[in-house]
Enzyme design. Structure first.
Site, PDB file in Angstrom:
ATOM      1  N   LYS A   1       0.812  -0.701   0.159  1.00  0.00           N
ATOM      2  CA  LYS A   1       0.307  -0.111   0.155  1.00  0.00           C
ATOM      3  C   LYS A   1       0.953   1.150  -0.431  1.00  0.00           C
ATOM      4  O   LYS A   1       1.743   1.105   0.579  1.00  0.00           O
ATOM      5  CB  LYS A   1      -0.490   0.549   1.594  1.00  0.00           C
ATOM      6  CG  LYS A   1      -1.992   1.039   1.020  1.00  0.00           C
ATOM      7  CD  LYS A   1      -3.418  -0.039   0.126  1.00  0.00           C
ATOM      8  CE  LYS A   1      -4.348   0.877   0.605  1.00  0.00           C
ATOM      9  NZ  LYS A   1      -5.378   0.148  -0.282  1.00  0.00           N
TER      10      LYS A   1
HETATM   11  N1  GLU Z   1      -7.333   0.463  -3.494  1.00  0.00           N
HETATM   12  C1  GLU Z   1      -7.919  -0.091  -3.508  1.00  0.00           C
HETATM   13  C2  GLU Z   1      -8.077  -1.748  -1.978  1.00  0.00           C
HETATM   14  O1  GLU Z   1      -7.892  -1.472  -0.813  1.00  0.00           O
HETATM   15  C3  GLU Z   1      -7.603  -1.417  -4.267  1.00  0.00           C
HETATM   16  C4  GLU Z   1      -6.425  -2.320  -4.649  1.00  0.00           C
HETATM   17  C5  GLU Z   1      -5.518  -2.838  -6.100  1.00  0.00           C
HETATM   18  O2  GLU Z   1      -6.613  -2.557  -7.277  1.00  0.00           O
HETATM   19  O3  GLU Z   1      -4.537  -2.999  -6.582  1.00  0.00           O
HETATM   20  O4  GLU Z   1      -8.551  -2.766  -2.562  1.00  0.00           O
END
Ligand code: GLU
Length: 420
Positions: free
Chosen positions: A110
Site C-alpha cells: 500500500k
Molecule cells: N485500493 C483498493 C483496495 O484497497 C484496490 C487495490 C488494487 O486494486 O490493487 O483494495
C-alpha cells in the site's frame, strides 16, 4: 523524520490484533506469525513539488510492502491529509490477506501521501504524482509491486504513474499499475468492481440470512467511487437507499434517495449535505440507523466497541478497509449481525485489477461481460469458502477469512523456504 502518529484506534494495532486472534484460533506456527507481523519493506520518501505560487512544498509519501510469498506486492495509493505510517502498514497487511482470500497470485502493499488533494490544483497533483512515482520507481514494477487507486486517487493519477514509469523505461508498461482509464489500458468494469463485489457480498449474505433485499433499506457511509457505485448496484437489487454520507455529514430520507441525483448534487456542491428533500444527519447517526444493510465505504475506525451495541443493520458489507475494530466484531457477532469483512467484501477491486494486469500482460482486452462474470464467480466462491469456515469453526466471518488467507500465505512461505 519523526514517526507519524495515527489517530486511535491505531490501524496497525488493529491489524496485529486480528492476526493474533487468528493465530491463536488456528494454532499458527509462531515462526509464520512472526513473519507476517512486520512488513518486508517500508519506504518513506520526501516529495518536493513546485506549487502554483512558485514555492516548493515538500510532501511525505510511503510505500509499504507487506508480503510477497504469493506474488508481486499489490495495493492502492491513498492521498489524504491524515495518512500515517501505521495506517499504510495496516492497509498493506490487509492487501496480503485480501489477495489470498480471493486466490489472487499477489502479495500485499500500500502507498500513501500526506496531502489534501481537495486544496490542490490539477497541475500540483500531477507533479506530486509523477515525482512520487519517480521516488518509488526502484521498488515497483509489473512483477515487483503494482499500485492502484485508493482514497482520493483515481484513473487520472494511475495514467500519470503509467506514463512516468514508461518514460523512465523508454517503452509503454501499462502493467505497472492498475485502475487506469480504459483509453490507456484500463479494464472495463474496474471502476465499479469494488462496489460490485461489495454488493455481491450483501446478496450472498442475504441468501444465508433469508433477508429479502427487494424490501430492504440500506445506508452507505462515504460517497466516493465505492459508495456511489454501491448505491447504484444495491438499488438495482431492489433495496431502498435511505441514507448516504461524505466527510461533511450525512443525509436521510425514509422514502429513499436517488443515487444519481445525489451524485450530481455532490459534484456541484462538493457534498451530499443539503440535498433537497433530505434530513441532515451525522456520520455517527448514519451507522446507527434502523436499517437492514449497512455499507461502510469511507475510512478506518468507524464501528467501535462504543457504538457497535447500537448498530441495527442485519448485514454489514465493508466496502472500506478497516472500518471495524476486533472488539466491535465480537459485539456484532454476539448480536447475530452478519458482517462481511473488508478483506472479502471489497476484494472485487483488486480482483478486477488482476484482470486488468492480465489483459495488459497479454495485450488483450476483455468485454465488460467477461470481466463481470469472472468477478462474480470469484466473489461467490470466496464468499462460500469463508462462510462455510465460519459456520464450521463457529467464528465470525473476519476470523474465517483470515484463517483461509493465513493458511494460504503460510503454506507458500513454508514451501518456498528461507533465503539464504
Ligand atoms: N485500493 C483498493 C483496495 O484497497 C484496490 C487495490 C488494487 O486494486 O490493487 O483494495
Amino acid at each position: 523524520m519523526a514517526e507519524i502518529q495515527c489517530e486511535e484506534p491505531n490501524p496497525y494495532q488493529v491489524a496485529l490484533k486480528q492476526l493474533e486472534i487468528v493465530a491463536e484460533k488456528m494454532k499458527l506456527e509462531p515462526d509464520i506469525h512472526e513473519v507476517l507481523k512486520l512488513p518486508k519493506r517500508v519506504l518513506e520518501v520526501a516529495i518536493p513539488v513546485r506549487m502554483d505560487n512558485g514555492r516548493i512544498k515538500v510532501f511525505r509519501g510511503f510505500r509499504v510492502q507487506h508480503h510477497d510469498a504469493l506474488g508481486p506486492y499489490k495495493g492502492g495509493i491513498r492521498y489524504h491529509p491524515k495518512v500515517c505510517l501505521d495506517e499504510v502498514r495496516a492497509l498493506a497487511m490487509w492487501m496480503s490477506m485480501k489477495c489470498a482470500v480471493v486466490g489472487l497470485p499477489y502479495g500485499g502493499g500500500k502507498g500513501g501521501i500526506i496531502c489534501n488533494p481537495k486544496e490542490m490544483s490539477v497541475g500540483e497533483i500531477e507533479r506530486l504524482t509523477r515525482r512520487f512515482t519517480s521516488e518509488i520507481m526502484e521498488i515497483i514494477g509489473p512483477y515487483r509491486d503494482v499500485p492502484a487507486p485508493d482514497v482520493y486517487t483515481s484513473g487520472r493519477e494511475m495514467a500519470w504513474i503509467f506514463d512516468t514509469y514508461s518514460k523512465a523505461k523508454g517503452y509503454a508498461v501499462p502493467e505497472v499499475v492498475t485502475g487506469k482509464p480504459i483509453e490507456v489500458g484500463g479494464s472495463l468494469g474496474r471502476k465499479e468492481a469494488t462496489s460490485r463485489g461489495t454488493v455481491i457480498a450483501v446478496r450472498e449474505a442475504a441468501k444465508r440470512t433469508k433477508l429479502d433485499l427487494t424490501k430492504a433499506t440500506c445506508a452507505i457511509q462515504g460517497y466516493g467511487n465505492v459508495g456511489y457505485h454501491a448505491a447504484l448496484l444495491q438499488r438495482e437489487l431492489g433495496s431502498k437507499i435511505v441514507s448516504v454520507s461524505d466527510s461533511r455529514g450525512g443525509i436521510y430520507n425514509s422514502d429513499g434517495l436517488d443515487p444519481k441525483a445525489v451524485k450530481q448534487f455532490k459534484s456541484k456542491n462538493r457534498t451530499v449535505v443539503g440535498y433537497p428533500g433530505s434530513e441532515k444527519i451525522t456520520n455517527a447517526e448514519l451507522l446507527e440507523l434502523d436499517i437492514d444493510v449497512l455499507i461502510p465505504a469511507a475510512l478506518e475506525g468507524q464501528i467501535l466497541a462504543d457504538n457497535a451495541p447500537r448498530i441495527k443493520a442485519k448485514i454489514i458489507s465493508e466496502g472500506a478497509n478497516g472500518p471495524t475494530t476486533p472488539e466491535a466484531d465480537d459485539i456484532l457477532y454476539e448480536k447475530g449481525t452478519l458482517l462481511v469483512p473488508d478483506i472479502l467484501a471489497n476484494a472485487g477491486g483488486v480482483t478486477v485489477s488482476y484482470f486488468e494486469w492480465l489483459q495488459n500482460l497479454t495485450r488483450e482486452s476483455w468485454t465488460e461481460e467477461t470481466v463481470n462474470n469472472k468477478l462474480e464467480e470469484r466473489m461467490v466462491t470466496a464468499f462460500k469458502t469463508v462462510y462455510d469456515v465460519s459456520q464450521r469453526e463457529k467464528v465470525h466471518m473476519r476470523t474465517a477469512a483470515y484463517m483461509i488467507a493465513v493458511e494460504r500465505i503460510g503454506n507458500a512461505i513454508k514451501l518456498r523456504g528461507l533465503f539464504p
